[in-house]
Design a protein around this motif. Structure first.
Motif, PDB file in Angstrom:
ATOM      1  N   GLN A   1       0.844  -1.179   0.000  1.00 27.78           N
ATOM      2  CA  GLN A   1       0.000   0.000   0.000  1.00 27.78           C
ATOM      3  C   GLN A   1       0.887   1.239   0.000  1.00 27.78           C
ATOM      4  O   GLN A   1       1.873   1.284   0.736  1.00 27.78           O
TER       5      GLN A   1
ATOM      6  N   TYR B   1      -5.094   5.762  -1.003  1.00 30.30           N
ATOM      7  CA  TYR B   1      -3.928   4.887  -1.123  1.00 30.30           C
ATOM      8  C   TYR B   1      -3.991   4.132  -2.442  1.00 30.30           C
ATOM      9  O   TYR B   1      -5.037   4.049  -3.092  1.00 30.30           O
TER      10      TYR B   1
ATOM     11  N   TYR C   1      -3.344   0.352  -3.866  1.00 29.17           N
ATOM     12  CA  TYR C   1      -3.119  -1.042  -3.511  1.00 29.17           C
ATOM     13  C   TYR C   1      -2.267  -1.617  -4.633  1.00 29.17           C
ATOM     14  O   TYR C   1      -2.725  -1.777  -5.771  1.00 29.17           O
TER      15      TYR C   1
ATOM     16  N   THR D   1      -7.599   4.569  -4.291  1.00 28.04           N
ATOM     17  CA  THR D   1      -8.759   4.211  -3.482  1.00 28.04           C
ATOM     18  C   THR D   1      -8.868   5.329  -2.456  1.00 28.04           C
ATOM     19  O   THR D   1      -8.000   5.478  -1.595  1.00 28.04           O
TER      20      THR D   1
ATOM     21  N   PHE E   1     -10.132   7.584   0.657  1.00 24.35           N
ATOM     22  CA  PHE E   1     -10.667   7.357   1.990  1.00 24.35           C
ATOM     23  C   PHE E   1     -12.075   7.926   2.041  1.00 24.35           C
ATOM     24  O   PHE E   1     -12.328   8.987   1.456  1.00 24.35           O
TER      25      PHE E   1
ATOM     26  N   HIS F   1     -18.828   6.236   8.822  1.00 22.40           N
ATOM     27  CA  HIS F   1     -17.402   6.016   8.561  1.00 22.40           C
ATOM     28  C   HIS F   1     -16.585   7.055   9.323  1.00 22.40           C
ATOM     29  O   HIS F   1     -15.994   7.943   8.724  1.00 22.40           O
TER      30      HIS F   1
ATOM     31  N   PHE G   1      -8.623  -2.420  12.875  1.00 21.51           N
ATOM     32  CA  PHE G   1      -8.602  -3.356  11.754  1.00 21.51           C
ATOM     33  C   PHE G   1      -9.915  -4.136  11.683  1.00 21.51           C
ATOM     34  O   PHE G   1     -10.458  -4.351  10.602  1.00 21.51           O
TER      35      PHE G   1
ATOM     36  N   ALA H   1     -13.018  -1.490  10.963  1.00 22.22           N
ATOM     37  CA  ALA H   1     -12.948  -0.879   9.639  1.00 22.22           C
ATOM     38  C   ALA H   1     -12.856  -1.935   8.533  1.00 22.22           C
ATOM     39  O   ALA H   1     -12.882  -1.591   7.356  1.00 22.22           O
TER      40      ALA H   1
ATOM     41  N   THR I   1     -10.332  -3.704   7.481  1.00 17.81           N
ATOM     42  CA  THR I   1      -9.173  -3.395   6.648  1.00 17.81           C
ATOM     43  C   THR I   1      -7.949  -4.114   7.183  1.00 17.81           C
ATOM     44  O   THR I   1      -7.956  -4.600   8.324  1.00 17.81           O
ATOM     45  N   ASP I   2      -6.914  -4.186   6.362  1.00 13.64           N
ATOM     46  CA  ASP I   2      -5.687  -4.872   6.753  1.00 13.64           C
ATOM     47  C   ASP I   2      -4.540  -3.922   7.039  1.00 13.64           C
ATOM     48  O   ASP I   2      -3.432  -4.361   7.332  1.00 13.64           O
TER      49      ASP I   2
ATOM     50  N   ALA J   1      -3.370   0.437   8.278  1.00 17.49           N
ATOM     51  CA  ALA J   1      -3.732   1.758   8.801  1.00 17.49           C
ATOM     52  C   ALA J   1      -2.581   2.715   8.552  1.00 17.49           C
ATOM     53  O   ALA J   1      -1.416   2.333   8.670  1.00 17.49           O
TER      54      ALA J   1
ATOM     55  N   THR K   1       0.211  -2.805   9.437  1.00 19.26           N
ATOM     56  CA  THR K   1      -0.627  -3.865   8.877  1.00 19.26           C
ATOM     57  C   THR K   1      -0.971  -4.897   9.949  1.00 19.26           C
ATOM     58  O   THR K   1      -0.338  -4.952  11.003  1.00 19.26           O
TER      59      THR K   1
END
Length: 157
Positions: free
Chosen positions: A56, A69, A71, A95, A97, A104, A122, A125, A127-128, A130, A145
């Motif tokens: 990321q 970010y 990916y 992507t 935010f 959110h 994690f 949200a 997600t993997d 921050a 991560t």
């Protein structure tokens, strides 16, 4: 100041405080983040990700604020498929935010954030990773991560 060794955070699951034994994000010893501006070419993003082995890459606007970010695995797929070119701006693949809202909310993750709060982030949200910023969200310092948390727990025993 609260003693992070003994004061559990109210928003975390029981047992997480014991799992991390008062550690915070700075204890993960993360490498500094590498950020790109939204007008940087795709070639710079691919080079940076390859050299640093990052999945990321945070993207900043013209005021150096994080807006989203890249990916990297998806970026590589698009590049190999020919849907993007080396000189295209990364803004084509960002992507973004979500804007802060009740559904959110924006969560600030900074170096002194307890690891149990990071894990909760994690989970909540879904997600993997921050972005770790300073408290005022002016600078992106690192990317944390789920793997960083797992490695930390294994290393600590």
């Amino acid at each position: 100041m609260l003693d992070k060794e003994t004061t559990p955070t109210a928003n975390t699951k029981p047992g997480l405080a014991a799992k991390y034994r008062g550690a915070c994000v700075e204890d993960l010893q993360l490498p500094p983040a590498f950020c790109l501006s939204e007008d940087a070419p795709i070639s710079h993003a691919l080079e940076a990700a390859y050299e640093r082995e990052f999945d990321q890459l945070p993207i900043l606007n013209d005021r150096r604020r994080p807006i989203g970010y890249l990916y990297v695995p998806t970026l590589k797929q698009k590049f190999e498929a020919g849907s993007i070119k080396e000189d295209d701006a990364v803004s084509r693949c960002i992507t973004h935010f979500p804007l802060s809202s009740k559904s959110h909310p924006y969560t600030v993750i900074h170096p002194l954030t307890p690891l149990e709060e990071l894990e909760q982030f994690f989970i909540s949200a879904a997600t993997d990773f921050a972005l770790v910023t300073d408290v005022e969200r002016k600078w992106v310092l690192a990317v944390a991560t789920r793997d960083d948390l797992e490695t930390f727990v294994k290393r600590r025993g």
